[in-house]
Structure formats: structure tokens, C-alpha cells
Design a protein around this motif. Structure first.
Motif, PDB file in Angstrom:
ATOM      1  N   ALA A 218       1.068  -0.997   0.082  1.00 50.05           N
ATOM      2  CA  ALA A 218      -0.081   0.348   0.328  1.00 50.05           C
ATOM      3  C   ALA A 218       0.814   1.329  -0.080  1.00 50.05           C
ATOM      4  O   ALA A 218       1.834   1.847   0.798  1.00 50.05           O
ATOM      5  CB  ALA A 218      -0.348   0.053   1.710  1.00 50.05           C
ATOM      6  N   CYS A 219       0.356   2.430  -0.825  1.00 50.96           N
ATOM      7  CA  CYS A 219       1.163   3.845  -0.455  1.00 50.96           C
ATOM      8  C   CYS A 219      -0.046   4.831   0.078  1.00 50.96           C
ATOM      9  O   CYS A 219      -0.877   5.372  -0.605  1.00 50.96           O
ATOM     10  CB  CYS A 219       1.144   4.192  -2.183  1.00 50.96           C
ATOM     11  N   SER A 220       0.582   4.805   1.259  1.00 58.01           N
ATOM     12  CA  SER A 220      -0.617   5.861   2.156  1.00 58.01           C
ATOM     13  C   SER A 220      -0.254   6.544   2.925  1.00 58.01           C
ATOM     14  O   SER A 220       1.299   6.251   3.876  1.00 58.01           O
ATOM     15  CB  SER A 220      -2.237   4.943   2.808  1.00 58.01           C
TER      16      SER A 220
ATOM     17  N   GLY B 140      -1.971   1.650  -7.043  1.00 57.00           N
ATOM     18  CA  GLY B 140      -2.260   0.783  -7.681  1.00 57.00           C
ATOM     19  C   GLY B 140      -1.676  -0.466  -8.313  1.00 57.00           C
ATOM     20  O   GLY B 140      -2.116  -1.562  -9.583  1.00 57.00           O
ATOM     21  N   ASN B 141      -1.983  -1.691  -7.333  1.00 52.87           N
ATOM     22  CA  ASN B 141      -1.828  -2.951  -7.523  1.00 52.87           C
ATOM     23  C   ASN B 141      -3.247  -3.717  -7.862  1.00 52.87           C
ATOM     24  O   ASN B 141      -4.006  -3.329  -6.801  1.00 52.87           O
ATOM     25  CB  ASN B 141      -0.791  -3.704  -6.307  1.00 52.87           C
ATOM     26  N   PRO B 142      -3.210  -4.300  -8.193  1.00 47.83           N
ATOM     27  CA  PRO B 142      -4.475  -5.767  -7.407  1.00 47.83           C
ATOM     28  C   PRO B 142      -4.973  -5.738  -6.062  1.00 47.83           C
ATOM     29  O   PRO B 142      -3.634  -6.250  -5.313  1.00 47.83           O
ATOM     30  CB  PRO B 142      -4.489  -6.915  -8.822  1.00 47.83           C
TER      31      PRO B 142
ATOM     32  N   SER C 299      -9.349   5.063  -4.675  1.00 48.56           N
ATOM     33  CA  SER C 299      -9.713   5.045  -6.053  1.00 48.56           C
ATOM     34  C   SER C 299      -8.221   4.613  -6.456  1.00 48.56           C
ATOM     35  O   SER C 299      -8.085   3.963  -7.453  1.00 48.56           O
ATOM     36  CB  SER C 299     -10.108   6.680  -6.693  1.00 48.56           C
ATOM     37  N   GLY C 300      -7.397   5.208  -6.537  1.00 46.13           N
ATOM     38  CA  GLY C 300      -5.944   5.015  -6.873  1.00 46.13           C
ATOM     39  C   GLY C 300      -5.271   3.729  -6.771  1.00 46.13           C
ATOM     40  O   GLY C 300      -4.208   3.166  -6.941  1.00 46.13           O
ATOM     41  N   GLY C 301      -5.921   3.211  -4.908  1.00 44.20           N
ATOM     42  CA  GLY C 301      -5.120   1.546  -5.207  1.00 44.20           C
ATOM     43  C   GLY C 301      -4.285   1.910  -3.379  1.00 44.20           C
ATOM     44  O   GLY C 301      -3.462   0.840  -3.513  1.00 44.20           O
ATOM     45  N   CYS C 302      -4.534   3.143  -2.838  1.00 48.35           N
ATOM     46  CA  CYS C 302      -3.353   3.132  -1.900  1.00 48.35           C
ATOM     47  C   CYS C 302      -4.387   3.372  -0.409  1.00 48.35           C
ATOM     48  O   CYS C 302      -5.269   2.951  -0.726  1.00 48.35           O
ATOM     49  CB  CYS C 302      -3.156   4.753  -1.688  1.00 48.35           C
ATOM     50  N   TRP C 303      -3.737   2.807   0.503  1.00 46.04           N
ATOM     51  CA  TRP C 303      -4.066   2.210   1.248  1.00 46.04           C
ATOM     52  C   TRP C 303      -3.950   3.905   2.451  1.00 46.04           C
ATOM     53  O   TRP C 303      -2.762   4.453   2.271  1.00 46.04           O
ATOM     54  CB  TRP C 303      -3.136   1.569   2.610  1.00 46.04           C
ATOM     55  N   ASN C 304      -5.142   3.925   3.419  1.00 45.81           N
ATOM     56  CA  ASN C 304      -5.673   5.383   4.038  1.00 45.81           C
ATOM     57  C   ASN C 304      -5.027   4.589   5.806  1.00 45.81           C
ATOM     58  O   ASN C 304      -6.822   3.746   5.757  1.00 45.81           O
ATOM     59  CB  ASN C 304      -6.015   6.593   3.564  1.00 45.81           C
ATOM     60  N   TYR C 305      -4.783   5.047   6.253  1.00 50.64           N
ATOM     61  CA  TYR C 305      -4.837   4.157   7.735  1.00 50.64           C
ATOM     62  C   TYR C 305      -6.822   5.108   8.352  1.00 50.64           C
ATOM     63  O   TYR C 305      -7.269   3.613   8.968  1.00 50.64           O
ATOM     64  CB  TYR C 305      -4.231   4.980   9.195  1.00 50.64           C
ATOM     65  N   ARG C 306      -6.834   5.990   8.141  1.00 52.88           N
ATOM     66  CA  ARG C 306      -8.198   6.681   8.190  1.00 52.88           C
ATOM     67  C   ARG C 306      -9.313   6.093   8.111  1.00 52.88           C
ATOM     68  O   ARG C 306     -10.419   5.734   8.453  1.00 52.88           O
ATOM     69  CB  ARG C 306      -8.338   7.818   9.013  1.00 52.88           C
ATOM     70  N   ASP C 307      -9.425   5.801   6.981  1.00 46.83           N
ATOM     71  CA  ASP C 307     -10.382   5.710   5.429  1.00 46.83           C
ATOM     72  C   ASP C 307     -10.538   3.394   6.057  1.00 46.83           C
ATOM     73  O   ASP C 307     -11.462   3.249   5.973  1.00 46.83           O
ATOM     74  CB  ASP C 307     -10.553   5.858   4.358  1.00 46.83           C
ATOM     75  N   ASP C 308      -8.943   3.163   5.701  1.00 44.44           N
ATOM     76  CA  ASP C 308      -9.262   1.766   6.023  1.00 44.44           C
ATOM     77  C   ASP C 308      -9.212   0.500   7.020  1.00 44.44           C
ATOM     78  O   ASP C 308      -8.935  -0.626   7.017  1.00 44.44           O
ATOM     79  CB  ASP C 308      -7.958   1.146   4.591  1.00 44.44           C
ATOM     80  N   ILE C 309      -8.528   1.354   8.293  1.00 43.01           N
ATOM     81  CA  ILE C 309      -8.599   0.629   9.550  1.00 43.01           C
ATOM     82  C   ILE C 309     -10.014  -0.083  10.176  1.00 43.01           C
ATOM     83  O   ILE C 309      -9.560  -1.165  10.281  1.00 43.01           O
ATOM     84  CB  ILE C 309      -8.001   1.499  10.845  1.00 43.01           C
ATOM     85  N   ALA C 310     -10.900   0.314   9.503  1.00 44.17           N
ATOM     86  CA  ALA C 310     -12.142  -0.273  10.096  1.00 44.17           C
ATOM     87  C   ALA C 310     -12.646  -1.377   9.174  1.00 44.17           C
ATOM     88  O   ALA C 310     -12.864  -2.569   9.614  1.00 44.17           O
ATOM     89  CB  ALA C 310     -13.452   0.991   9.992  1.00 44.17           C
TER      90      ALA C 310
END
Length: 338
Positions: A19-21, A136-138, A165-176
Motif C-alpha cells: 500500500a501507498c498511504s 496501483g496493484n490488484p 480510488s488509486g489503490g493506496c492504503w489510508n489508515y483513517r479510511d481503511d482501518i475499519a
């Protein structure tokens, strides 16, 4: 066969993620090339990546780990030596609820994929590997990278999809989502809760490090060990965690070799600054040359702390990808956890 977990904390899950977050949600910058070195495994490309903070410096202490110049790359690990399901372990609440899913796979589009070894029967607890994809990876990047390895035959594998939408991880949005996937696996499938492991590359590796900087989330997931590849320094880690940290010694995307990130693991694991060569990781061939994993093991740690500062030349000369030795090295490292 896995050994019984020695910790009383909550289970740990292996999550392989690229991930790129950034925790703040700022857009990532710079090019990222992810995937596998020529030694083995599938490769993929694409995505932007957030620059790391810190970096620079060489592994502390002795750095003279001599690597074998031959051998296969990552993704070739033998089955049966590291984490096969065992009646000994800490069974999750899902044990006994159902058998192996059809075709050994559970897929929810754009959310998650689980894979189950052919020997999974729904009653014997298996170790869990959570994998985090890079920008950007599957979603199935780490399923592809571990295909043909011991992870495929000995672990339940779980990969999630970042919300960006760009396929990067974002802690705030993705931890749940990460916590939801973990809870679903524990509640509905047969997992050894003391043998949950995580790996990820780039943005996915950053996500793992950020989890460890948040004590409630780190304790909930209770990773038995982690193996981030090319992460970043997000501040003090809140729980001691066994780690094999992997990053190219000249990673142009991260701007260094990951020394500041390694220092955070050393501090959390109460390590000394001295280290010794970690010769258990074998070399491999990539782009027509022998790769030195450059791994060292730190002394006096409360938890095993390994740093592999490698010289794999692949990935468009960025040294930012998953090196050819990585998957086998991770498998062996996780298998050694008591």
C-alpha cells in the motif's frame, strides 16, 4: 507444523499488503514499482507511492551477512515446514462452523479474498497470513506472490482492497475494513488466533506500521510477527512485535534504506544497537546477478528483530520492490515463531 502460541494476547493475522498511504490522507507522490524479483513469483507494476520519512544509514552493528548466490527466489517455499494446520493452537470461534469453502476461495468483489489450503477442514485451526497490496496493484497481489510457496499450502491467506480510488492504503479510511476482515475470519473460519501474521509492500507495509503505532488496533489484531517491505517511519510503535523488516539499501522511492523505521522496531522491542549477521536468509538471482539479502539480527531484543537491507537491482532500478528472497524468508521467519 506450527508451534503453540506463547502469548496470551489476542490473535495475530498475517496480512500481506502492498500500500501507498499516509495517515492524514494526503495524496501519494512518486512512482512505485512493486512485485517480485527475478528469483520467483509473479510481478506487477503501477501506482503512486507516498515518500517515506527518515531513512539513510546502514544496519547497525555487524553487516557482513554473506548470502548464497544461488537458490530460488521468493515464492518457492516448501510446504509442511512452517505453519500447517494443527490440533494444537488457540482455535477461533469459527472452528467447527463449516468445512472448506467451495474451490477453497471466498471472494467479495472490491473488498476481500480469502484462500484456504486443500487440507483445511474447518475444524483444525490454521495460521493466518494477511497481505496488503501496494498502490496501483490488484487486490490479489500477495496471493500471486505467494503462489507455489508454503503460504499457499499451510496458511489461510486474506487480502483486502484499499478504499482509495488509486489503490493506496489510508489508515483513517481503511482501518475499519482491516478490523472487519479480521473479525469475520475469526468468527466464521477456523484460525489459530495465536498465529496471525502480516506482510505488505510499500503502501501496504506503511499500513502495517501505522497499525502498530495505534495500541488499540495493534492489540486487537495481535500480529504474532510482521514482515513489511519498504514501509515508512510513522512514530513510536506501541507494542513489541517480532519483525523481519525488508528494504533495498538504495530505495529511491523511500529515499534511503529504512533505518529510521528499523529504529522504531528496535525501540519497541528493547533491542541493543549491536547486531550479528542473519545467515538463515539465502541469496537468490535477480536480473542476472546474485542478490545479497544483507540481513542482520539485533541483540538483546524482547522480540526477534531482523533487518534485511538488500541489493536486489530489479524494479526499474528503484530497489523498491519485493526482493527475490523475500517470500521464502518470511515463511521461514514466521515458522520459527514459538
Amino acid at each position: 507444523m506450527p508451534k503453540p502460541g506463547a502469548r496470551s494476547a489476542l490473535p495475530a493475522v498475517a496480512l500481506m499488503v502492498l500500500a501507498c498511504s499516509s495517515e492524514t490522507g494526503s495524496p501519494p507522490t512518486g512512482d512505485e514499482t512493486t512485485g517480485q524479483g527475478a528469483g520467483g513469483g509473479a510481478s506487477s507494476t503501477g501506482g503512486a507511492d507516498a515518500p517515506a520519512s527518515g531513512g539513510g544509514g546502514a544496519p547497525g552493528g555487524s553487516t557482513g551477512s554473506a548470502a548464497s548466490t544461488g537458490g530460488g527466489g521468493a515464492g518457492t517455499g516448501g510446504a509442511g515446514t512452517g505453519g500447517a494446520g494443527s490440533p494444537v493452537g488457540n482455535p477461533s470461534p469459527g472452528c467447527g462452523k463449516s468445512g472448506r469453502p467451495g474451490n477453497g476461495t471466498v471472494t467479495v468483489d472490491n473488498d476481500h479474498i480469502y484462500t484456504f489450503p486443500s487440507s483445511y477442514d474447518g475444524s483444525t485451526p490454521f495460521p493466518l497470513l494477511m497481505g496488503f497490496h501496494a498502490c496501483g496493484n490488484p487486490i490479489d497481489q500477495f496471493i500471486n506472490l505467494t503462489r507455489g510457496s508454503g503460504f499457499e499450502t499451510d496458511y489461510v491467506r486474506a487480502v483486502g482492497r484499499s478504499s482509495d480510488s488509486g489503490g493506496c492504503w489510508n489508515y483513517r479510511d481503511d482501518i475499519a475494513k482491516v478490523l472487519r476482515i479480521y473479525d469475520d475470519l475469526m468468527e466464521n473460519y477456523c484460525i489459530d488466533m495465536d498465529r496471525v501474521f502480516a506482510t505488505g509492500h510499500s503502501s501496504g507495509a506503511q499500513m502495517i506500521v501505522q497499525i502498530l503505532t495505534h495500541e488499540p488496533d495493534a492489540e486487537h489484531l495481535n500480529f504474532r510477527a510482521v514482515a513489511p517491505v519498504a514501509a515508512s517511519d510513522y512514530g513510536a510503535l506501541q507494542v513489541p512485535t517480532p519483525v523481519m523488516y525488508i528494504q533495498g539499501k538504495n530505495d529511491t522511492v523511500r529515499g534511503g534504506d529504512g533505518a529510521s523505521t528499523v529504529a522504531r522496531f528496535r525501540a519497541a522491542n528493547m533491542c541493543e544497537t549491536s547486531s550479528t549477521p542473519y545467515a538463515e536468509v539465502m541469496g537468490c538471482q535477480s536480473s542476472g546477478r546474485a542478490v545479497n539479502p544483507g540481513c542482520v539480527s539485533y541483540s538483546g531484543c524482547s522480540e526477534p528483530t531482523i533487518w534485511c537491507s538488500h541489493d536486489d537491482p530489479a524494479y526499474n532500478n528503484t530497489s523498491h520492490g519485493v526482493p527475490c528472497f523475500a517470500i521464502q524468508a518470511m515463511y521461514d521467519f514466521f515458522a520459527d515463531m514459538p
